[in-house]
Design an enzyme around this catalytic site. Structure first.
Site, mmCIF file in Angstrom:
data_model
loop_
_atom_site.group_PDB
_atom_site.id
_atom_site.type_symbol
_atom_site.label_atom_id
_atom_site.label_comp_id
_atom_site.label_asym_id
_atom_site.label_seq_id
_atom_site.Cartn_x
_atom_site.Cartn_y
_atom_site.Cartn_z
ATOM 1 N N SER A 166 -74.677 -83.156 42.005
ATOM 2 C CA SER A 166 -74.164 -84.459 42.261
ATOM 3 C C SER A 166 -72.463 -84.171 42.609
ATOM 4 C CB SER A 166 -74.207 -85.483 40.927
ATOM 5 O OG SER A 166 -73.389 -84.470 39.923
ATOM 6 N N TYR B 260 -75.151 -87.552 45.352
ATOM 7 C CA TYR B 260 -74.795 -88.873 44.630
ATOM 8 C C TYR B 260 -73.451 -88.476 43.763
ATOM 9 C CZ TYR B 260 -77.318 -86.828 40.761
ATOM 10 O OH TYR B 260 -77.667 -86.142 39.773
ATOM 11 N N GLY C 156 -74.057 -78.595 40.723
ATOM 12 C CA GLY C 156 -75.559 -78.097 41.079
ATOM 13 C C GLY C 156 -75.535 -77.232 42.572
ATOM 14 N N ALA C 157 -76.394 -77.448 43.208
ATOM 15 C CA ALA C 157 -76.352 -76.879 44.668
ATOM 16 C C ALA C 157 -75.271 -77.262 45.512
ATOM 17 C CB ALA C 157 -77.807 -77.440 45.366
#
Length: 150
Positions: free
Chosen positions: A24, A57, A72-73
């Site tokens: 996110s 998001y 995260g990624a």
């Protein structure tokens, strides 16, 4: 229905990249509310330093923190100090385009809002679209001003 720009955080600086968190982007609720970006809303993120483009998001961080944290990624695409553009969108019938006035916030190096503007599309007497960038007083700015000053 057309996919159109709804709001933009232009040139906000990444404050943290957290690889070990759910994917996110964490943003200051003050910035989101002013621009019109909702929690859990999907946004596009464009890294001005490296050209990376991702979609993720929004989750809300601490109010007043001026944070912009890629999680995260997404953390692989941006590093602290990178300038990014964050844009949300809306699907709208083309006939309603003149009612849409996307807000654009630009930022200084401490993620304080430097400028506030909006986009405006109208239709001229010949039925052609016109495009303006308006400042806070609804004064038309040169389109090149935002590009060169950003």
């Amino acid at each position: 229905m057309r996919k159109l720009v709804a709001a933009k955080l232009h040139g906000i600086y990444v404050t943290e990249a957290n690889l070990n968190y759910h994917g996110s982007i964490t943003l200051d609720p003050d910035h989101c509310e002013e621009a019109g970006i909702l929690p859990m809303e999907f946004v596009e993120i464009w890294n001005k330093n490296f050209g990376a483009r991702i979609s993720t998001y929004v989750i809300l961080g601490e109010r007043g923190s001026r944070c912009c944290i890629l999680n995260g990624a997404a953390a692989r695409t941006c590093q602290p100090g990178d300038q990014v553009i964050i844009c949300n969108s809306v699907y709208l019938d083309e006939t309603r385009i003149t009612a849409l006035k996307p807000k654009v916030l630009t930022f200084d190096e401490d993620n304080r809002v430097r400028d506030r503007s909006s986009y405006s599309v109208d239709i001229d007497p010949q039925g052609r679209y016109t495009f303006d960038i308006l400042d806070e007083a609804n004064t038309t700015l040169p389109v090149s001003l935002l590009v060169s000053g950003a």
